[in-house]
Design a protein around this motif. Structure first.
Motif, mmCIF file in Angstrom:
data_model
loop_
_atom_site.group_PDB
_atom_site.id
_atom_site.type_symbol
_atom_site.label_atom_id
_atom_site.label_comp_id
_atom_site.label_asym_id
_atom_site.label_seq_id
_atom_site.Cartn_x
_atom_site.Cartn_y
_atom_site.Cartn_z
ATOM 1 N N ARG A 132 44.883 43.567 39.932
ATOM 2 C CA ARG A 132 43.885 43.327 41.020
ATOM 3 C C ARG A 132 42.520 43.011 40.586
ATOM 4 N NH1 ARG A 132 46.374 43.429 45.918
ATOM 5 N NH2 ARG A 132 44.303 42.738 47.012
ATOM 6 N N GLU A 138 42.492 38.477 38.119
ATOM 7 C CA GLU A 138 41.890 39.091 39.898
ATOM 8 C C GLU A 138 41.311 37.499 40.435
ATOM 9 O OE1 GLU A 138 38.256 41.863 41.806
ATOM 10 O OE2 GLU A 138 38.175 40.910 39.909
ATOM 11 N N CYS A 282 42.691 46.317 48.331
ATOM 12 C CA CYS A 282 43.858 47.122 47.632
ATOM 13 C C CYS A 282 44.066 48.613 47.397
ATOM 14 C CB CYS A 282 44.131 46.968 46.351
ATOM 15 S SG CYS A 282 45.366 47.546 45.322
#
Length: 302
Positions: A132, A138, A282
């Protein structure tokens, strides 16, 4: 126009094992937006070694945790998950922002306690699911999420860390050997698929050879995904691949290989979450969701 950069984030590190040496500490030390304040470890000699390497203070013992927290605004973690969760709750209760490793915990109740502490204290949090925050992956995740129209996905995450006859060069991690690939690489796979396909609405899990686990997931978008996860594959069978299939054809996740760069990206995102007071996708709540899903899968294997 004011071009004054935001002040450095005073950040400490809890944990001084191999991953702290390889990833967290180098990223914290080299990040221009961070004042790396110190390292805590249970063993004084481990804390001292890593702290000396980066020219910061060393802390150990119960009193050392409180001393580290008093000297920082945020805490990064490099600990086994079930040691991490209670210390994360303790740091959050002290008002410290959290940069956590994945998984947050392997016990749902412990993960929820950490979430409750973070939300109660109003601190920012980011869980370091590597893909992430690695630049290429990403960007790919964001692009595929925006594109939509995905019908199904396949993820293969096989390591040879514990394969018979393989002399692994990876750092020893007793919790990984005990809990297997489901808990080690499972968070990576889920952290890629959920933002693209939506939350998991149902799952089934079956065991494969050694620690290998096969998961079949249904997502809130209506798409399905199939995951193969493990750490004990033969060396020739090891590798990682995520492939999406849908209205636009096929898309394969790009490669990545620099966790230090990815961790610097996680630091950037934590600083942004603190500055804007906007939760990161996240964050620790997403970390709890990963623990819930993996615990459900594990329960189907017993």
């Amino acid at each position: 126009m004011n071009h004054t950069p935001p002040p450095q984030l005073r950040c400490g590190l809890i944990g001084a094992g191999p991953w702290a040496h390889q990833t967290q500490a180098p990223a914290l030390s080299a990040h221009g937006g961070v004042a790396f304040t110190g390292v805590w470890a249970r063993r004084p000699e481990a804390a001292a070694e890593l702290a000396t390497e980066h020219g910061v203070a060393a802390y150990s013992g119960e009193e050392g945790i409180d001393a580290l927290l008093a000297d920082c605004e945020a805490v990064a973690f490099a600990l086994p998950p079930d040691a991490q969760a209670p210390l994360a709750a303790r740091a959050a209760a002290a008002g410290r922002h959290l940069l956590l490793d994945k998984p947050v915990a392997t016990d749902v109740a412990a993960a929820r306690e950490a979430v409750d502490a973070a939300l109660g204290a109003g601190v920012a949090s980011v869980v370091f699911c590597t893909l992430r925050f690695a630049p290429d992956t990403e960007t790919w995740i964001e692009e595929q999420s925006a594109l939509g129209g995905w019908f199904t996905a396949q993820a293969r995450w096989l390591g040879a860390r514990y394969a018979h006859g393989v002399d692994s060069v990876s750092p020893p991690s007793p919790w990984r050997r005990e809990r297997g690939g489901l808990w080690d690489v499972g968070p990576h796979a889920l952290s890629v698929l959920i933002p693209i396909l939506g939350d998991v609405t149902s799952l089934s899990a079956v065991p494969g050879p050694a620690d290998t686990v096969h998961l079949t997931l249904r997502h809130s978008s209506g798409a399905s995904s199939a995951l193969t996860l493990g750490l004990s594959a033969p060396a020739g069978a090891a590798g990682t691949r995520v492939e999406l299939l849908g209205d636009h054809g096929k898309s394969v996740m790009p490669k990545w290989n620099d966790p230090v760069t990815a961790f610097r990206g996680a630091i950037d995102e934590l600083r942004a979450a603190i500055r804007t007071d906007r939760p990161h996708p996240c964050d620790i709540r997403f970390g709890l969701r990963l623990t819930e899903l993996l615990a459900e899968a594990e329960s189907q294997l017993s």
